[in-house]
Design a protein around this motif. Structure first.
Motif, PDB file in Angstrom:
ATOM      1  N   ASP A 102       4.053  11.576  -0.965  1.00  9.58           N
ATOM      2  CA  ASP A 102       3.722  11.261  -2.331  1.00  9.58           C
ATOM      3  C   ASP A 102       2.681  10.469  -2.645  1.00  9.58           C
ATOM      4  OD1 ASP A 102       6.133  13.498  -3.049  1.00  9.58           O
ATOM      5  OD2 ASP A 102       7.277  11.912  -3.742  1.00  9.58           O
ATOM      6  N   ASP A 103       1.682  10.529  -2.987  1.00 14.86           N
ATOM      7  CA  ASP A 103       0.510   9.908  -3.837  1.00 14.86           C
ATOM      8  C   ASP A 103       1.082   8.144  -3.545  1.00 14.86           C
ATOM      9  OD1 ASP A 103      -0.843  11.454  -4.778  1.00 14.86           O
ATOM     10  OD2 ASP A 103      -0.192  11.699  -6.574  1.00 14.86           O
ATOM     11  N   ASP A 104       2.235   8.225  -3.368  1.00 16.98           N
ATOM     12  CA  ASP A 104       2.593   6.506  -3.212  1.00 16.98           C
ATOM     13  C   ASP A 104       3.093   5.790  -2.010  1.00 16.98           C
ATOM     14  OD1 ASP A 104       5.626   7.914  -3.461  1.00 16.98           O
ATOM     15  OD2 ASP A 104       6.307   6.571  -5.268  1.00 16.98           O
ATOM     16  N   PHE A 105       3.229   6.853  -1.581  1.00 18.95           N
ATOM     17  CA  PHE A 105       3.468   6.474   0.121  1.00 18.95           C
ATOM     18  C   PHE A 105       2.282   5.695   0.740  1.00 18.95           C
ATOM     19  CE2 PHE A 105       1.746   7.690   4.799  1.00 18.95           C
ATOM     20  CZ  PHE A 105       2.785   7.317   5.642  1.00 18.95           C
ATOM     21  N   VAL A 106       3.029   4.815   1.222  1.00 19.12           N
ATOM     22  CA  VAL A 106       1.402   3.861   1.686  1.00 19.12           C
ATOM     23  C   VAL A 106       0.858   3.234   2.867  1.00 19.12           C
ATOM     24  CG1 VAL A 106       1.548   0.966   1.549  1.00 19.12           C
ATOM     25  CG2 VAL A 106       2.819   2.379  -0.050  1.00 19.12           C
ATOM     26  N   LEU A 107       0.388   3.359   3.103  1.00 13.48           N
ATOM     27  CA  LEU A 107      -0.822   3.193   3.985  1.00 13.48           C
ATOM     28  C   LEU A 107      -1.182   1.482   4.262  1.00 13.48           C
ATOM     29  CD1 LEU A 107      -2.286   3.777   6.429  1.00 13.48           C
ATOM     30  CD2 LEU A 107      -4.385   3.727   5.151  1.00 13.48           C
ATOM     31  N   VAL A 108      -0.366   0.777   6.202  1.00  6.14           N
ATOM     32  CA  VAL A 108      -0.643  -0.634   5.757  1.00  6.14           C
ATOM     33  C   VAL A 108      -1.708  -0.505   7.084  1.00  6.14           C
ATOM     34  CG1 VAL A 108       0.468  -3.281   5.903  1.00  6.14           C
ATOM     35  CG2 VAL A 108       1.797  -0.726   5.404  1.00  6.14           C
ATOM     36  N   VAL A 109      -2.686  -1.363   6.626  1.00  5.21           N
ATOM     37  CA  VAL A 109      -4.001  -1.459   8.180  1.00  5.21           C
ATOM     38  C   VAL A 109      -3.602  -2.862   8.502  1.00  5.21           C
ATOM     39  CG1 VAL A 109      -5.051   0.470   7.894  1.00  5.21           C
ATOM     40  CG2 VAL A 109      -5.153  -1.398   6.539  1.00  5.21           C
ATOM     41  N   SER A 110      -3.968  -3.339   9.594  1.00  9.94           N
ATOM     42  CA  SER A 110      -4.270  -4.338   9.888  1.00  9.94           C
ATOM     43  C   SER A 110      -5.317  -5.465  10.993  1.00  9.94           C
ATOM     44  CB  SER A 110      -3.258  -5.701  10.219  1.00  9.94           C
ATOM     45  OG  SER A 110      -3.712  -6.844  10.813  1.00  9.94           O
ATOM     46  N   ASP A 111      -6.204  -6.236  10.767  1.00  9.56           N
ATOM     47  CA  ASP A 111      -7.223  -6.674  11.665  1.00  9.56           C
ATOM     48  C   ASP A 111      -6.970  -8.004  12.564  1.00  9.56           C
ATOM     49  OD1 ASP A 111      -6.891  -8.434  10.563  1.00  9.56           O
ATOM     50  OD2 ASP A 111      -9.306  -8.661   9.643  1.00  9.56           O
ATOM     51  N   GLY A 112      -5.328  -7.948  13.395  1.00 14.25           N
ATOM     52  CA  GLY A 112      -4.581  -8.347  13.959  1.00 14.25           C
ATOM     53  C   GLY A 112      -4.557 -10.076  13.197  1.00 14.25           C
ATOM     54  N   LYS A 113      -5.115  -9.862  12.275  1.00 19.03           N
ATOM     55  CA  LYS A 113      -5.016 -11.297  10.720  1.00 19.03           C
ATOM     56  C   LYS A 113      -4.705 -11.045   9.739  1.00 19.03           C
ATOM     57  CE  LYS A 113      -9.377 -12.683   9.049  1.00 19.03           C
ATOM     58  NZ  LYS A 113      -9.762 -13.788   9.153  1.00 19.03           N
ATOM     59  N   ASP A 114      -5.250 -10.124   9.103  1.00 18.65           N
ATOM     60  CA  ASP A 114      -5.106  -9.561   7.604  1.00 18.65           C
ATOM     61  C   ASP A 114      -4.484  -8.100   7.578  1.00 18.65           C
ATOM     62  OD1 ASP A 114      -6.082 -11.984   6.384  1.00 18.65           O
ATOM     63  OD2 ASP A 114      -7.926 -11.666   6.807  1.00 18.65           O
TER      64      ASP A 114
END
Ligand code: THU
Length: 134
Positions: A102-114
């Protein structure tokens, strides 16, 4: 599950990437609505075209197991497996997310810090979805 924990699992998955051509390793950790995690890594091919992204490996493995509902995915990537910037899913993988999420599915990304979080609606606006075929 906590987003930072999901990122840690994506980093573990990245170590399994098979990337003899680009050297760019990607890991994904996909959380189902019943709290299970499916991991994926990118798998390249000498013919290039058959290469599959980490996100799709995670989704298709989960669907193979009968899972159809998902809440969150963590994605990380970097040359040689070193995180230096945020890696975002390609357009094909976003469309695969659209199929099951659904639209509220969450993508989490990280640059190793944030860590950054976005919804599927944010990263794939004005999309074509299964609802269009109803
Ligand atoms: N790749 C992924 O696994 N996921 C993405 O969303 C972007 C790209 C992979 C495919 C290829 O093996 C490498 O990164 C370079 O494009």
């Amino acid at each position: 599950m906590d987003s930072r924990e999901l990122i840690r699992l994506a980093i573990d998955a990245m170590a399994k990437a098979y990337t003899p051509y680009s050297g760019f390793k990607v890991g994904a950790a996909l959380l189902t609505d019943d709290g299970q995690v499916y991991i994926g890594c990118n798998i390249e091919n000498a013919a290039y075209g058959p290469t599959v992204c980490a996100e799709r490996v995670a989704f298709f493995t989960a669907v193979r197991d009968g899972k159809r509902k998902f809440t969150k995915i963590a994605v990380v990537g970097g040359m040689g497996g070193e995180l230096s910037s945020f890696t975002y899913p390609c357009g094909v993988c976003r469309q695969v997310m659209r199929e099951f999420c659904d639209d509220d599915f969450v993508l989490v990304v990280s640059d190793g810090k944030d860590i950054k979080e976005h919804t599927l609606a944010d990263i794939l606006p004005y999309s074509f979805s299964p609802k269009d075929l109803k």
